[in-house]
Motif scaffolding. Structure first.
Motif, PDB file in Angstrom:
ATOM      1  N   SER A  30       0.801  -1.221   0.000  1.00 51.87           N
ATOM      2  CA  SER A  30       0.000   0.000   0.000  1.00 51.87           C
ATOM      3  C   SER A  30       0.834   1.271   0.000  1.00 51.87           C
ATOM      4  O   SER A  30       0.350   2.326  -0.396  1.00 51.87           O
ATOM      5  CB  SER A  30      -0.955   0.002   1.189  1.00 51.87           C
ATOM      6  OG  SER A  30      -0.232  -0.099   2.398  1.00 51.87           O
ATOM      7  N   THR A  33       4.331   3.008  -4.920  1.00 56.33           N
ATOM      8  CA  THR A  33       3.813   3.278  -6.249  1.00 56.33           C
ATOM      9  C   THR A  33       4.113   2.059  -7.103  1.00 56.33           C
ATOM     10  O   THR A  33       5.264   1.631  -7.195  1.00 56.33           O
ATOM     11  CB  THR A  33       4.465   4.533  -6.845  1.00 56.33           C
ATOM     12  OG1 THR A  33       4.121   5.664  -6.041  1.00 56.33           O
ATOM     13  CG2 THR A  33       3.977   4.768  -8.272  1.00 56.33           C
ATOM     14  N   VAL A  51       0.577   3.722 -10.535  1.00 56.33           N
ATOM     15  CA  VAL A  51      -0.425   4.225  -9.590  1.00 56.33           C
ATOM     16  C   VAL A  51       0.243   4.436  -8.240  1.00 56.33           C
ATOM     17  O   VAL A  51       1.009   3.592  -7.765  1.00 56.33           O
ATOM     18  CB  VAL A  51      -1.631   3.262  -9.485  1.00 56.33           C
ATOM     19  CG1 VAL A  51      -1.212   1.880  -9.009  1.00 56.33           C
ATOM     20  CG2 VAL A  51      -2.723   3.845  -8.598  1.00 56.33           C
ATOM     21  N   SER A  52      -0.030   5.572  -7.626  1.00 59.56           N
ATOM     22  CA  SER A  52       0.556   5.874  -6.323  1.00 59.56           C
ATOM     23  C   SER A  52      -0.024   4.957  -5.253  1.00 59.56           C
ATOM     24  O   SER A  52      -1.027   4.276  -5.471  1.00 59.56           O
ATOM     25  CB  SER A  52       0.292   7.337  -5.961  1.00 59.56           C
ATOM     26  OG  SER A  52      -1.104   7.564  -5.841  1.00 59.56           O
ATOM     27  N   SER A  54      -1.707   5.496  -2.591  1.00 62.43           N
ATOM     28  CA  SER A  54      -3.089   5.778  -2.219  1.00 62.43           C
ATOM     29  C   SER A  54      -4.065   5.560  -3.359  1.00 62.43           C
ATOM     30  O   SER A  54      -5.274   5.503  -3.160  1.00 62.43           O
ATOM     31  CB  SER A  54      -3.211   7.231  -1.740  1.00 62.43           C
ATOM     32  OG  SER A  54      -2.978   8.112  -2.835  1.00 62.43           O
ATOM     33  N   GLY A  55      -3.524   5.470  -4.563  1.00 63.02           N
ATOM     34  CA  GLY A  55      -4.376   5.368  -5.746  1.00 63.02           C
ATOM     35  C   GLY A  55      -4.786   6.718  -6.296  1.00 63.02           C
ATOM     36  O   GLY A  55      -5.457   6.801  -7.318  1.00 63.02           O
ATOM     37  N   GLY A  56      -4.366   7.787  -5.633  1.00 62.97           N
ATOM     38  CA  GLY A  56      -4.802   9.110  -6.029  1.00 62.97           C
ATOM     39  C   GLY A  56      -4.108   9.677  -7.248  1.00 62.97           C
ATOM     40  O   GLY A  56      -4.619  10.610  -7.881  1.00 62.97           O
ATOM     41  N   SER A  57      -2.950   9.146  -7.576  1.00 63.34           N
ATOM     42  CA  SER A  57      -2.212   9.613  -8.756  1.00 63.34           C
ATOM     43  C   SER A  57      -1.951   8.444  -9.691  1.00 63.34           C
ATOM     44  O   SER A  57      -1.567   7.361  -9.230  1.00 63.34           O
ATOM     45  CB  SER A  57      -0.883  10.251  -8.343  1.00 63.34           C
ATOM     46  OG  SER A  57      -1.102  11.400  -7.552  1.00 63.34           O
ATOM     47  N   THR A  58      -2.150   8.692 -10.971  1.00 64.60           N
ATOM     48  CA  THR A  58      -1.906   7.662 -11.968  1.00 64.60           C
ATOM     49  C   THR A  58      -1.046   8.233 -13.092  1.00 64.60           C
ATOM     50  O   THR A  58      -1.064   9.445 -13.340  1.00 64.60           O
ATOM     51  CB  THR A  58      -3.209   7.105 -12.550  1.00 64.60           C
ATOM     52  OG1 THR A  58      -3.996   8.190 -13.068  1.00 64.60           O
ATOM     53  CG2 THR A  58      -4.019   6.371 -11.484  1.00 64.60           C
ATOM     54  N   THR A  69      -6.634   1.927 -17.860  1.00 69.29           N
ATOM     55  CA  THR A  69      -6.834   2.540 -16.553  1.00 69.29           C
ATOM     56  C   THR A  69      -6.216   1.661 -15.482  1.00 69.29           C
ATOM     57  O   THR A  69      -6.550   0.474 -15.376  1.00 69.29           O
ATOM     58  CB  THR A  69      -8.329   2.729 -16.249  1.00 69.29           C
ATOM     59  OG1 THR A  69      -8.928   3.532 -17.274  1.00 69.29           O
ATOM     60  CG2 THR A  69      -8.521   3.413 -14.902  1.00 69.29           C
ATOM     61  N   SER A  71      -5.532   0.895 -11.437  1.00 71.09           N
ATOM     62  CA  SER A  71      -6.147   1.122 -10.134  1.00 71.09           C
ATOM     63  C   SER A  71      -5.577   0.116  -9.145  1.00 71.09           C
ATOM     64  O   SER A  71      -4.806  -0.763  -9.528  1.00 71.09           O
ATOM     65  CB  SER A  71      -7.672   1.000 -10.219  1.00 71.09           C
ATOM     66  OG  SER A  71      -8.035  -0.314 -10.622  1.00 71.09           O
ATOM     67  N   ASN A  74      -5.927  -1.765  -1.978  1.00 70.08           N
ATOM     68  CA  ASN A  74      -4.909  -2.060  -0.966  1.00 70.08           C
ATOM     69  C   ASN A  74      -5.397  -3.082   0.056  1.00 70.08           C
ATOM     70  O   ASN A  74      -4.583  -3.788   0.652  1.00 70.08           O
ATOM     71  CB  ASN A  74      -4.469  -0.771  -0.277  1.00 70.08           C
ATOM     72  CG  ASN A  74      -3.575   0.074  -1.173  1.00 70.08           C
ATOM     73  OD1 ASN A  74      -2.902  -0.448  -2.072  1.00 70.08           O
ATOM     74  ND2 ASN A  74      -3.560   1.373  -0.938  1.00 70.08           N
TER      75      ASN A  74
END
Length: 117
Positions: A30, A33, A51-52, A54-58, A69, A71, A74
């Motif tokens: 988790s 990246t 993907v970062s 946290s999933g906030g950045s791709t 895409t 995703s 975690n």
């Protein structure tokens, strides 16, 4: 030791879709990246998407932007790659791992994606 297991590949016609999974075991990923890579026959391995933690950045390679895409879940220690509008040039073995070569975990067996025209 982290083990990465990729799955979800297959044979699909051009324009079709596939969803790949990368399941990690041995460590919680988790905070990392994560990236998808692919290697076509006779070519070097190339990165596809990232993907970062946290999933906030791709992040996407230009060749797949707008079609793929990335995703992650975690809670399941798993990273996904949704691939739409597939093209024959997407044919490759797909892998997941970290970015920095010196920090990478052992490569998994990958999952074969074959796109027919």
């Amino acid at each position: 030791q982290v083990q990465l297991v990729e799955s979800g590949g297959g044979l699909v016609q051009a324009g079709g879709s596939l969803r790949l999974s990368c399941a990690a075991s041995g460590r919680t990923i988790s905070s990392y990246t994560m990236y998808w890579y692919r290697q076509a026959p006779g070519k070097e391995r190339e990165w596809v998407a990232g993907v970062s933690g946290s999933g906030g950045s791709t992040y996407y390679a230009d060749s797949v932007k707008g079609r793929f895409t990335i995703s992650r879940d975690n809670a399941k220690n798993t990273v996904y790659l949704q691939m739409n509008s597939l093209k024959p040039e997407d044919t490759a073995i797909y892998y997941c791992n970290l970015w920095a070569e010196a920090l990478r975990w052992p490569w998994g067996q990958g999952t074969q994606v074959t796109v027919s025209s």
